[in-house]
Design an enzyme around this catalytic site. Structure first.
Site, PDB file in Angstrom:
ATOM      1  N   GLU A 109      16.783  19.529  39.272  1.00  0.00           N
ATOM      2  CA  GLU A 109      17.460  18.365  39.862  1.00  0.00           C
ATOM      3  C   GLU A 109      17.211  18.259  41.363  1.00  0.00           C
ATOM      4  O   GLU A 109      17.512  17.234  41.969  1.00  0.00           O
ATOM      5  CB  GLU A 109      18.962  18.422  39.566  1.00  0.00           C
ATOM      6  CG  GLU A 109      19.747  19.477  40.312  1.00  0.00           C
ATOM      7  CD  GLU A 109      19.740  20.846  39.659  1.00  0.00           C
ATOM      8  OE1 GLU A 109      20.576  21.677  40.046  1.00  0.00           O
ATOM      9  OE2 GLU A 109      18.901  21.102  38.763  1.00  0.00           O
ATOM     10  N   CYS A 136      18.394  28.168  36.854  1.00  0.00           N
ATOM     11  CA  CYS A 136      18.723  29.054  37.967  1.00  0.00           C
ATOM     12  C   CYS A 136      19.364  30.334  37.428  1.00  0.00           C
ATOM     13  O   CYS A 136      18.729  31.056  36.672  1.00  0.00           O
ATOM     14  CB  CYS A 136      19.595  28.329  38.996  1.00  0.00           C
ATOM     15  SG  CYS A 136      19.658  29.200  40.591  1.00  0.00           S
ATOM     16  N   HIS A 174      15.582  24.711  40.682  1.00  0.00           N
ATOM     17  CA  HIS A 174      16.495  23.639  40.297  1.00  0.00           C
ATOM     18  C   HIS A 174      15.690  22.370  39.989  1.00  0.00           C
ATOM     19  O   HIS A 174      15.197  21.731  40.919  1.00  0.00           O
ATOM     20  CB  HIS A 174      17.476  23.337  41.433  1.00  0.00           C
ATOM     21  CG  HIS A 174      18.502  24.405  41.646  1.00  0.00           C
ATOM     22  ND1 HIS A 174      19.710  24.414  40.995  1.00  0.00           N
ATOM     23  CD2 HIS A 174      18.496  25.504  42.438  1.00  0.00           C
ATOM     24  CE1 HIS A 174      20.411  25.463  41.369  1.00  0.00           C
ATOM     25  NE2 HIS A 174      19.688  26.150  42.241  1.00  0.00           N
TER      26      HIS A 174
END
Length: 212
Positions: free
Chosen positions: A189, A83, A187
């Site tokens: 995750e 990011c 992202h």
């Protein structure tokens, strides 16, 4: 083969807990550190980042990471930026004119232009299309979809070895590899199976050197 270890930098401007869990699910051992003295000994670095470019860079500098991280990166240590951690690798950003980034990848981060059909920030799922042979995307079926939340982007005039392109009014680098530097604007995750697959490829092809 032992599980590869990464040093996840904790300087107060990234969601390190969720990033650590994702890296562990992808088969890596994670050491979270707020101490720049750990950087020269790290086999690999992960630089997260969330928020305003100025706040993130100033927090990074305040914690003393700037010099050790740039030295390690220029010395060939594998690095993954996530990011704003991706944007930090560049020379600077329109979000904070005059404030230098790490300048490991020459170029300037740009802001999306708002339009009647396009809200800023981009928030949600968007597609990735491969350009070249980035280890992060090797053998990944594309277009793949990842989750984005950002108002600023890495433009195509930034020279990298390979990566992924995404379109949001303009095409931009949503992931890239430049030598030992690797990064994602999205992202991992928060990107489900695709995010996990990209982190697994970082482990396999960058850290473990599979296929070399």
């Amino acid at each position: 083969m032992s599980t590869p270890e990464v040093l996840l930098l904790d300087y107060g401007a990234g969601n390190v807990r969720s990033a650590a869990r994702a890296l562990e699910r992808a088969g890596m051992t994670v050491q979270i550190s707020d101490n720049p003295a750990d950087v020269p000994h790290a086999p690999a670095l992960v630089v997260p980042g969330q928020g305003h470019f100025r706040q993130v860079m100033e927090a990074f500098d305040r914690h003393g990471f700037h010099g050790p991280v740039t030295d390690a990166a220029r010395g060939g240590v594998p690095l993954l930026g996530i990011c704003v951690g991706m944007q930090m690798l560049l020379s600077g950003s329109e979000e904070a004119p005059g404030l230098p980034g790490l300048d490991l990848v020459p170029g300037t981060v740009r802001r999306f232009e708002a339009a009647p059909t396009q809200k800023v920030p981009q928030m949600g799922w968007n597609s990735l299309d491969k350009v070249g042979d980035s280890p992060l995307l090797r053998d990944l079926a594309c277009p793949a979809y990842a989750y984005f939340v950002h108002s600023y982007y890495v433009p195509l005039d930034v020279e990298v070895d390979a990566g992924a392109l995404t379109e949001y009014g303009v095409p931009f680098w949503s992931a890239f590899s430049a030598g030992n530097l690797h990064a994602t604007q999205f992202h991992p995750e928060k990107s489900g199976a695709v995010g996990l697959a990209i982190l697994e490829r970082f482990r396999r092809y960058v850290l473990e050197g599979e296929g070399e």
